[in-house]
Enzyme design. Sequence first.
Site, PDB file in Angstrom:
ATOM      1  N   LYS A 171      37.658   4.591  13.126  1.00  0.00           N
ATOM      2  CA  LYS A 171      38.115   3.678  12.078  1.00  0.00           C
ATOM      3  C   LYS A 171      38.849   4.477  11.003  1.00  0.00           C
ATOM      4  O   LYS A 171      38.752   5.693  10.925  1.00  0.00           O
ATOM      5  CB  LYS A 171      36.935   2.947  11.412  1.00  0.00           C
ATOM      6  N   SER A 227      40.074  -2.049  18.354  1.00  0.00           N
ATOM      7  CA  SER A 227      39.952  -2.207  16.905  1.00  0.00           C
ATOM      8  C   SER A 227      40.972  -1.411  16.099  1.00  0.00           C
ATOM      9  O   SER A 227      41.160  -1.675  14.920  1.00  0.00           O
ATOM     10  CB  SER A 227      38.544  -1.838  16.435  1.00  0.00           C
TER      11      SER A 227
END
Length: 134
Positions: free
Chosen positions: A85, A48
């Site tokens: 993230k 990701s």
Amino acid sequence: MGIPTALESVHAGFPSVAQDYFSGDFSFDTNVIVHPDTSFVVRVAGSSMEGAGIYDGDLLIIDRSLTPQQGDVVIAALDGDLTVKRLLSDTQGNPVLHAENPAYPDIQLYFDESVTLWGVVIGNYHPQCARVYA
């Protein structure tokens, strides 16, 4: 324990004559980790964050003493599960955990969720040789 540090920088453009001497040992603890009492290392699982240069199998150095700020790459615990993230804000100013891979959606953070920001990513080790972890 340190590893040898070369006296000269390596050129990423045209090659230069190699120097066969070193300046001494290099220790990540001394030269990279500013707050050793609040830092840890974690291995990445997944894709990701590839747009940020963070790949599956990389090692991240996390500093828990830093207050996460807009734009930082962070480690967050969402209902007990860890994720890496980028911390951003949406158009209304609400915090968002942004994946740096378009195949993954942003994670909107709401006050009723169980979210803990564990720390800020201060470094990333990406092995260049597949044999390193074989």
